[in-house]
Design an enzyme around this catalytic site. Structure first.
Site, short mmCIF file in Angstrom:
data_model
loop_
_atom_site.label_atom_id
_atom_site.label_comp_id
_atom_site.label_asym_id
_atom_site.label_seq_id
_atom_site.Cartn_x
_atom_site.Cartn_y
_atom_site.Cartn_z
N CYS A 271 -1.10 -5.00 6.90
CA CYS A 271 -0.90 -3.71 7.74
C CYS A 271 -0.02 -4.23 8.79
O CYS A 271 0.77 -3.63 9.40
CB CYS A 271 -2.24 -3.32 8.11
SG CYS A 271 -3.35 -3.04 6.83
N CYS B 65 0.75 -1.04 -0.09
CA CYS B 65 -0.09 0.04 0.03
C CYS B 65 0.77 1.29 -0.06
O CYS B 65 0.26 2.17 -0.12
CB CYS B 65 -0.88 0.03 1.39
SG CYS B 65 0.02 0.02 2.81
FE1 FES Z 1 -1.17 0.42 4.31
FE2 FES Z 1 -2.80 -0.63 6.26
S1 FES Z 1 -3.09 0.06 4.31
S2 FES Z 1 -0.78 -0.23 6.12
#
Ligand code: FES
Length: 147
Positions: free
Chosen positions: A105, A35
């Site tokens: 995450c 992400c």
């Molecule tokens: Fe990036 Fe959770 S979406 S750390």
């Protein structure tokens, strides 16, 4: 069932140990390949190798905040070697679970702890096994998400 456990919501709303340690003995910064979020972890270590303080800063999502907060609680008072053994799975379990698509995450928290310990070892000139600092690969993440 709610998407997030009460513990996740609690640590997200009231994260523990947020901030920076100016005279930290180890600092780790990691980015999440999935992400692009970033996490920085600071540890203070005494002469016995015990983590006496630790703080984190993240530009990550709510789950990253909750998992980092829990991770700091789990490693405070432990030895650096024990901190190294902290897995994202243990953090997720301590939070009573995370939705599958948020498991990655929690890896950010685990890797930030490891990076901080590695920095501590480097600064102290302590030898370590590079195998202990391998990044979690995508396949492994996938498996975690399926459990
Ligand atoms: Fe990036 Fe959770 S979406 S750390």
């Amino acid at each position: 069932m709610a998407l997030y456990s009460d513990k996740v919501m609690d640590h997200f709303r009231n994260p523990r140990n947020v901030g920076k340690i100016d005279d930290a003995d180890g600092v780790g910064e990691v980015g999440n390949a999935k992400c692009g979020d970033i996490m920085r972890m600071y540890i203070k270590v005494d002469d016995e190798g015990i983590i006496t303080d630790c703080k984190f800063n993240t530009f990550g999502c709510g789950s990253a905040i909750a998992t980092s907060s829990m991770a700091t609680e789990l490693i405070k008072g432990k030895s650096v070697d024990e901190a190294l053994d902290l897995s994202n799975k243990a953090v997720v379990e301590a939070l009573d679970g995370l939705p599958t698509h948020k498991i990655h995450c929690s890896v950010l928290a685990e890797e930030a702890v490891r990076a901080a310990v590695k920095d501590y070892y480097d600064r102290k000139g302590i030898a370590y096994n590079p195998e202990d600092f391998k990044e979690t690969d995508d396949e492994e993440l996938h498996k975690l998400g399926e459990e």
